[in-house]
Design a protein around this motif. Structure first.
Motif, PDB file in Angstrom:
ATOM      1  N   GLU A 239     -16.575  -0.359   7.678  1.00  0.00           N
ATOM      2  CA  GLU A 239     -15.413  -1.055   8.243  1.00  0.00           C
ATOM      3  C   GLU A 239     -15.801  -2.448   8.756  1.00  0.00           C
ATOM      4  O   GLU A 239     -15.091  -3.431   8.517  1.00  0.00           O
ATOM      5  CB  GLU A 239     -14.771  -0.229   9.372  1.00  0.00           C
ATOM      6  CG  GLU A 239     -13.460  -0.842   9.832  1.00  0.00           C
ATOM      7  CD  GLU A 239     -12.706   0.048  10.822  1.00  0.00           C
ATOM      8  OE1 GLU A 239     -12.682   1.272  10.631  1.00  0.00           O
ATOM      9  OE2 GLU A 239     -12.145  -0.508  11.778  1.00  0.00           O
TER      10      GLU A 239
ATOM     11  N   ASN B 249     -16.586  -4.760   5.792  1.00  0.00           N
ATOM     12  CA  ASN B 249     -15.339  -5.288   5.198  1.00  0.00           C
ATOM     13  C   ASN B 249     -14.768  -6.433   6.024  1.00  0.00           C
ATOM     14  O   ASN B 249     -14.267  -7.421   5.476  1.00  0.00           O
ATOM     15  CB  ASN B 249     -14.285  -4.180   5.091  1.00  0.00           C
ATOM     16  CG  ASN B 249     -14.644  -3.121   4.073  1.00  0.00           C
ATOM     17  OD1 ASN B 249     -15.456  -3.363   3.181  1.00  0.00           O
ATOM     18  ND2 ASN B 249     -14.062  -1.937   4.207  1.00  0.00           N
ATOM     19  N   LYS B 250     -14.847  -6.296   7.352  1.00  0.00           N
ATOM     20  CA  LYS B 250     -14.313  -7.347   8.232  1.00  0.00           C
ATOM     21  C   LYS B 250     -15.101  -8.642   8.089  1.00  0.00           C
ATOM     22  O   LYS B 250     -14.528  -9.727   7.984  1.00  0.00           O
ATOM     23  CB  LYS B 250     -14.382  -6.897   9.701  1.00  0.00           C
ATOM     24  CG  LYS B 250     -13.387  -5.823  10.078  1.00  0.00           C
ATOM     25  CD  LYS B 250     -13.562  -5.516  11.559  1.00  0.00           C
ATOM     26  CE  LYS B 250     -12.714  -4.343  12.002  1.00  0.00           C
ATOM     27  NZ  LYS B 250     -12.949  -3.998  13.398  1.00  0.00           N
TER      28      LYS B 250
ATOM     29  N   GLU C  83     -16.989  -9.565   5.583  1.00  0.00           N
ATOM     30  CA  GLU C  83     -16.810 -10.074   4.230  1.00  0.00           C
ATOM     31  C   GLU C  83     -15.513 -10.885   4.127  1.00  0.00           C
ATOM     32  O   GLU C  83     -15.490 -11.996   3.589  1.00  0.00           O
ATOM     33  CB  GLU C  83     -16.749  -8.842   3.313  1.00  0.00           C
ATOM     34  CG  GLU C  83     -16.971  -9.087   1.875  1.00  0.00           C
ATOM     35  CD  GLU C  83     -16.915  -7.775   1.072  1.00  0.00           C
ATOM     36  OE1 GLU C  83     -17.029  -6.667   1.645  1.00  0.00           O
ATOM     37  OE2 GLU C  83     -16.734  -7.875  -0.146  1.00  0.00           O
ATOM     38  N   LEU C  84     -14.436 -10.333   4.666  1.00  0.00           N
ATOM     39  CA  LEU C  84     -13.128 -11.007   4.581  1.00  0.00           C
ATOM     40  C   LEU C  84     -13.115 -12.272   5.436  1.00  0.00           C
ATOM     41  O   LEU C  84     -12.626 -13.323   4.997  1.00  0.00           O
ATOM     42  CB  LEU C  84     -12.015 -10.034   4.998  1.00  0.00           C
ATOM     43  CG  LEU C  84     -10.578 -10.558   4.952  1.00  0.00           C
ATOM     44  CD1 LEU C  84     -10.233 -11.183   3.603  1.00  0.00           C
ATOM     45  CD2 LEU C  84      -9.586  -9.423   5.258  1.00  0.00           C
TER      46      LEU C  84
ATOM     47  N   ASP D 107     -15.032 -14.946   3.614  1.00  0.00           N
ATOM     48  CA  ASP D 107     -14.208 -15.384   2.475  1.00  0.00           C
ATOM     49  C   ASP D 107     -13.159 -16.391   2.956  1.00  0.00           C
ATOM     50  O   ASP D 107     -12.993 -17.468   2.368  1.00  0.00           O
ATOM     51  CB  ASP D 107     -13.536 -14.153   1.839  1.00  0.00           C
ATOM     52  CG  ASP D 107     -12.565 -14.479   0.696  1.00  0.00           C
ATOM     53  OD1 ASP D 107     -11.911 -15.536   0.742  1.00  0.00           O
ATOM     54  OD2 ASP D 107     -12.434 -13.657  -0.225  1.00  0.00           O
ATOM     55  N   GLU D 108     -12.489 -16.066   4.057  1.00  0.00           N
ATOM     56  CA  GLU D 108     -11.431 -16.956   4.573  1.00  0.00           C
ATOM     57  C   GLU D 108     -12.005 -18.315   4.986  1.00  0.00           C
ATOM     58  O   GLU D 108     -11.419 -19.357   4.702  1.00  0.00           O
ATOM     59  CB  GLU D 108     -10.727 -16.309   5.771  1.00  0.00           C
ATOM     60  CG  GLU D 108     -10.017 -14.992   5.466  1.00  0.00           C
ATOM     61  CD  GLU D 108      -8.874 -15.115   4.471  1.00  0.00           C
ATOM     62  OE1 GLU D 108      -8.418 -16.251   4.215  1.00  0.00           O
ATOM     63  OE2 GLU D 108      -8.441 -14.082   3.934  1.00  0.00           O
TER      64      GLU D 108
ATOM     65  N   GLY E  57      -5.525 -17.414   7.121  1.00  0.00           N
ATOM     66  CA  GLY E  57      -6.985 -17.309   7.049  1.00  0.00           C
ATOM     67  C   GLY E  57      -7.630 -17.367   8.423  1.00  0.00           C
ATOM     68  O   GLY E  57      -8.467 -16.536   8.765  1.00  0.00           O
TER      69      GLY E  57
ATOM     70  N   TYR F 146      -6.185 -16.876  11.303  1.00  0.00           N
ATOM     71  CA  TYR F 146      -5.747 -15.698  12.065  1.00  0.00           C
ATOM     72  C   TYR F 146      -6.638 -14.495  11.738  1.00  0.00           C
ATOM     73  O   TYR F 146      -7.101 -13.782  12.634  1.00  0.00           O
ATOM     74  CB  TYR F 146      -4.279 -15.392  11.750  1.00  0.00           C
ATOM     75  CG  TYR F 146      -3.873 -14.026  12.218  1.00  0.00           C
ATOM     76  CD1 TYR F 146      -3.598 -13.776  13.560  1.00  0.00           C
ATOM     77  CD2 TYR F 146      -3.807 -12.960  11.325  1.00  0.00           C
ATOM     78  CE1 TYR F 146      -3.264 -12.508  13.999  1.00  0.00           C
ATOM     79  CE2 TYR F 146      -3.466 -11.694  11.751  1.00  0.00           C
ATOM     80  CZ  TYR F 146      -3.206 -11.464  13.072  1.00  0.00           C
ATOM     81  OH  TYR F 146      -2.888 -10.212  13.514  1.00  0.00           O
ATOM     82  N   LEU F 147      -6.885 -14.280  10.444  1.00  0.00           N
ATOM     83  CA  LEU F 147      -7.723 -13.137  10.046  1.00  0.00           C
ATOM     84  C   LEU F 147      -9.138 -13.283  10.589  1.00  0.00           C
ATOM     85  O   LEU F 147      -9.704 -12.321  11.113  1.00  0.00           O
ATOM     86  CB  LEU F 147      -7.763 -13.012   8.519  1.00  0.00           C
ATOM     87  CG  LEU F 147      -6.514 -12.422   7.879  1.00  0.00           C
ATOM     88  CD1 LEU F 147      -6.630 -12.473   6.354  1.00  0.00           C
ATOM     89  CD2 LEU F 147      -6.303 -10.973   8.318  1.00  0.00           C
TER      90      LEU F 147
ATOM     91  N   THR G 134      -9.159 -12.403  14.154  1.00  0.00           N
ATOM     92  CA  THR G 134      -8.873 -10.985  14.364  1.00  0.00           C
ATOM     93  C   THR G 134     -10.067 -10.105  13.988  1.00  0.00           C
ATOM     94  O   THR G 134     -10.337  -9.105  14.639  1.00  0.00           O
ATOM     95  CB  THR G 134      -7.643 -10.572  13.531  1.00  0.00           C
ATOM     96  OG1 THR G 134      -6.569 -11.443  13.845  1.00  0.00           O
ATOM     97  CG2 THR G 134      -7.221  -9.139  13.805  1.00  0.00           C
ATOM     98  N   LEU G 135     -10.769 -10.502  12.941  1.00  0.00           N
ATOM     99  CA  LEU G 135     -11.809  -9.640  12.382  1.00  0.00           C
ATOM    100  C   LEU G 135     -13.169  -9.803  13.054  1.00  0.00           C
ATOM    101  O   LEU G 135     -13.988  -8.892  13.044  1.00  0.00           O
ATOM    102  CB  LEU G 135     -11.961  -9.922  10.883  1.00  0.00           C
ATOM    103  CG  LEU G 135     -10.711  -9.679  10.025  1.00  0.00           C
ATOM    104  CD1 LEU G 135     -10.906 -10.255   8.629  1.00  0.00           C
ATOM    105  CD2 LEU G 135     -10.386  -8.195   9.944  1.00  0.00           C
TER     106      LEU G 135
END
Lengths: 112, 144
Positions: free
Chosen positions: B38, B41-42, B44-45, B48-49, B112, B114-115, B118-119
């Protein structure tokens, strides 16, 4: 990333396969927004084969939802893999779209 | 006593085609140091952003520039620094203070950032005197 489309009654099902990021999202944008402009107002996004999605893809779903709202239409997402579902929940996107377990549930939701 | 810091880095041409390579690199290191899926994944994203923003906004799709992605690991945190030499970015300009309101209004910009916020546990933007923009993103091991 590739997309498969299937018309089931009034519902257009978009199967999204693989990884959607800024490099791969364009066909999704063209096909999905093109379908809405072409008169499709009930969209079901089958995410069972969706392995990854960044904001480049989420943005397209949001634009589609916005366009469909103006047309009195609806977009529903179904069959998400658990890790994708978790990311939608963490980011608060599950509030933006109905997310259901299966294609059948999605078709029911779109008929209501 | 000096605490040991591990460092990993890659430098790539600023093209979205390289996002998958960047994700593979970052996820690989995160896995190696023991993060569960989990958190991997956070991270990684979020990375990416940050890199997508560099390609699309800092460099405005110019492909002959570079992105640096550097990972530093110490005993308490996993830090990713994405560096570019493009247009300066001010995250306050596109802040999303409230996601519910954002979604209700069906806006589509600023996702992007925001993510990333958040992550990750910390996200900081800094433009140095050398003109380089650095986005620093931190994930703490203790919060796993």
């Amino acid at each position: 990333m590739h997309i498969e489309q299937e018309k089931l009654g009034e519902v257009l099902v978009f199967g999204v396969f693989g990884r959607v990021d800024a490099a791969t999202c364009k066909p999704l944008e063209v096909d999905m927004l093109g379908a809405i402009d072409g008169g499709e107002h009930r969209l079901l996004i089958d995410c069972s084969k969706l392995d990854y999605i960044s904001s480049a893809g989420l943005r397209i779903f949001l634009i589609a939802a916005k366009k469909l709202k103006a047309e009195n239409g609806q977009i529903v997402l179904c069959s998400m893999q658990p890790h994708i579902r978790t990311m939608f929940e963490i980011a608060g996107f599950s509030a933006a779209f109905p997310i259901v377990e299966s294609q059948d549930d999605g078709i029911k939701a779109l008929k209501e | 006593m000096t605490k040991k810091t591990l460092e990993y880095s890659v430098k790539l041409p600023s093209h979205t085609d390289n996002l998958e390579l960047i994700r593979t690199f970052v996820a690989g290191v995160a896995k190696k140091v023991g993060f569960q899926s989990e958190d991997i994944n956070k991270i990684e994203l979020a990375v990416d952003e940050a890199c997508t923003n560099v390609v699309e906004h800092a460099y405005k799709e110019k492909e002959n520039e570079n992105i640096d992605v550097a990972i530093q690991i110490d005993y308490q945190k996993f830090t990713v620094v994405v560096t570019d030499k493009g247009k300066r970015f001010s995250p306050a300009d596109i802040d999303i203070p409230d996601m519910d309101q954002y979604l209700a209004e069906l806006r589509v910009g600023g996702l992007g950032i925001y993510l990333m916020k958040t992550l990750m546990d910390e996200v900081q933007y800094h433009t140095g005197p050398d003109g380089k923009n650095r986005v620093k993103m931190v994930k703490h091991f203790l919060k796993r």
